[in-house]
Design a protein around this motif. Structure first.
Motif, PDB file in Angstrom:
ATOM      1  N   GLU A  32      26.853  42.343  30.860  1.00 42.00           N
ATOM      2  CA  GLU A  32      25.886  41.943  29.835  1.00 42.00           C
ATOM      3  C   GLU A  32      26.535  42.219  28.488  1.00 42.00           C
ATOM      4  OE1 GLU A  32      21.725  42.963  30.051  1.00 42.00           O
ATOM      5  OE2 GLU A  32      21.843  43.145  32.234  1.00 42.00           O
ATOM      6  N   THR A  33      26.350  41.300  27.542  1.00 37.98           N
ATOM      7  CA  THR A  33      26.967  41.428  26.218  1.00 37.98           C
ATOM      8  C   THR A  33      25.893  41.347  25.137  1.00 37.98           C
ATOM      9  OG1 THR A  33      27.270  39.043  25.999  1.00 37.98           O
ATOM     10  CG2 THR A  33      29.074  40.291  27.055  1.00 37.98           C
ATOM     11  N   LEU A  47      29.036  44.033  36.503  1.00 33.54           N
ATOM     12  CA  LEU A  47      28.003  43.527  37.396  1.00 33.54           C
ATOM     13  C   LEU A  47      28.603  42.541  38.388  1.00 33.54           C
ATOM     14  CD1 LEU A  47      25.326  42.930  34.630  1.00 33.54           C
ATOM     15  CD2 LEU A  47      25.491  44.869  36.188  1.00 33.54           C
ATOM     16  N   PHE A  48      27.779  41.744  38.955  1.00 32.66           N
ATOM     17  CA  PHE A  48      28.123  40.778  39.975  1.00 32.66           C
ATOM     18  C   PHE A  48      29.264  39.871  39.525  1.00 32.66           C
ATOM     19  CE2 PHE A  48      23.674  41.032  38.664  1.00 32.66           C
ATOM     20  CZ  PHE A  48      23.279  42.048  39.500  1.00 32.66           C
ATOM     21  N   PRO A 105      33.809  35.362  37.394  1.00 28.76           N
ATOM     22  CA  PRO A 105      33.675  35.474  35.943  1.00 28.76           C
ATOM     23  C   PRO A 105      32.843  34.335  35.350  1.00 28.76           C
ATOM     24  CG  PRO A 105      35.981  35.619  36.617  1.00 28.76           C
ATOM     25  CD  PRO A 105      35.186  35.270  37.826  1.00 28.76           C
ATOM     26  N   ASN A 106      32.289  34.614  34.180  1.00 29.03           N
ATOM     27  CA  ASN A 106      31.456  33.638  33.460  1.00 29.03           C
ATOM     28  C   ASN A 106      30.235  33.225  34.270  1.00 29.03           C
ATOM     29  OD1 ASN A 106      33.247  33.574  31.196  1.00 29.03           O
ATOM     30  ND2 ASN A 106      34.610  32.294  32.432  1.00 29.03           N
ATOM     31  N   TRP A 107      29.765  34.145  35.085  1.00 32.77           N
ATOM     32  CA  TRP A 107      28.554  33.957  35.881  1.00 32.77           C
ATOM     33  C   TRP A 107      28.670  32.733  36.796  1.00 32.77           C
ATOM     34  CZ3 TRP A 107      25.733  38.202  35.788  1.00 32.77           C
ATOM     35  CH2 TRP A 107      25.834  39.026  34.663  1.00 32.77           C
TER      36      TRP A 107
END
Length: 172
Positions: free
Chosen positions: A116-117, A110-111, A40-42
């Motif tokens: 995407e937001t 996604l990953f 989470p959170n890239w």
């Protein structure tokens, strides 16, 4: 073609081509962003180098990326083929706009479970902004690597138009 990199700017169609080539040739496909983003959170995968080292040691693979900086040379050292989607902005931008809009509207996962937001569109790291701002830089970087004698065993096939890529893929 045993160890293949599919390179180009964000939105060029690297994953789509890599998946198709992998299926046609029976070569394992690895999605670089899925390897890079761990949560989470890239969040970035702190074991990326280990995972890419393992994959790059395999006799066959296809990866849809020039490679993140920490693994870029490793991939280019091991690759025997580079498929370069060198499309102009007028081709790439509508593709990335459609993809990002679809992902944002549908809340596609996604990953690493990320999405995407709408607020993400304001970030310089959003795929649309990234594709626009990095287009010329990525072209130069790939061209430099393709001409670099360190990577001389790598065969580079450059595609300037999607139709040329499609024709080549059909011939596989």
């Amino acid at each position: 073609m045993e160890r293949i990199l599919v390179v180009g700017v964000t939105g060029a169609g690297k994953s789509t081509l890599a998946r198709a080539v992998g299926e046609r040739l029976g070569i394992p496909y690895h999605e670089m962003d899925a390897l890079y983003f761990a949560g989470p959170n890239w969040a970035v995968n702190d074991k990326l180098t280990e995972e890419i080292t393992r994959i790059a040691a395999e006799p066959q693979w296809i990866i849809d990326s020039i490679g993140y900086p920490e693994v870029r040379d490793l991939l280019w050292d091991r690759a025997d083929t580079v498929l370069w989607l060198d499309y102009p902005r007028r081709v790439v931008m509508p593709r990335i706009l459609r993809r990002s809009l679809r992902r944002t509207v549908t809340r596609e996962v996604l990953f690493g479970g990320n999405k995407e937001t709408w607020s993400g569109w304001l970030s310089r790291e959003h795929p649309v902004w990234w594709a626009w701002s990095q287009h010329a830089r990525r072209h130069r970087e790939i061209a430099d690597r393709a001409d670099d004698p360190r990577f001389a065993p790598v065969q580079t096939r450059q595609f300037k138009r999607p139709a040329d890529t499609a024709t080549w893929l059909t011939s596989l």
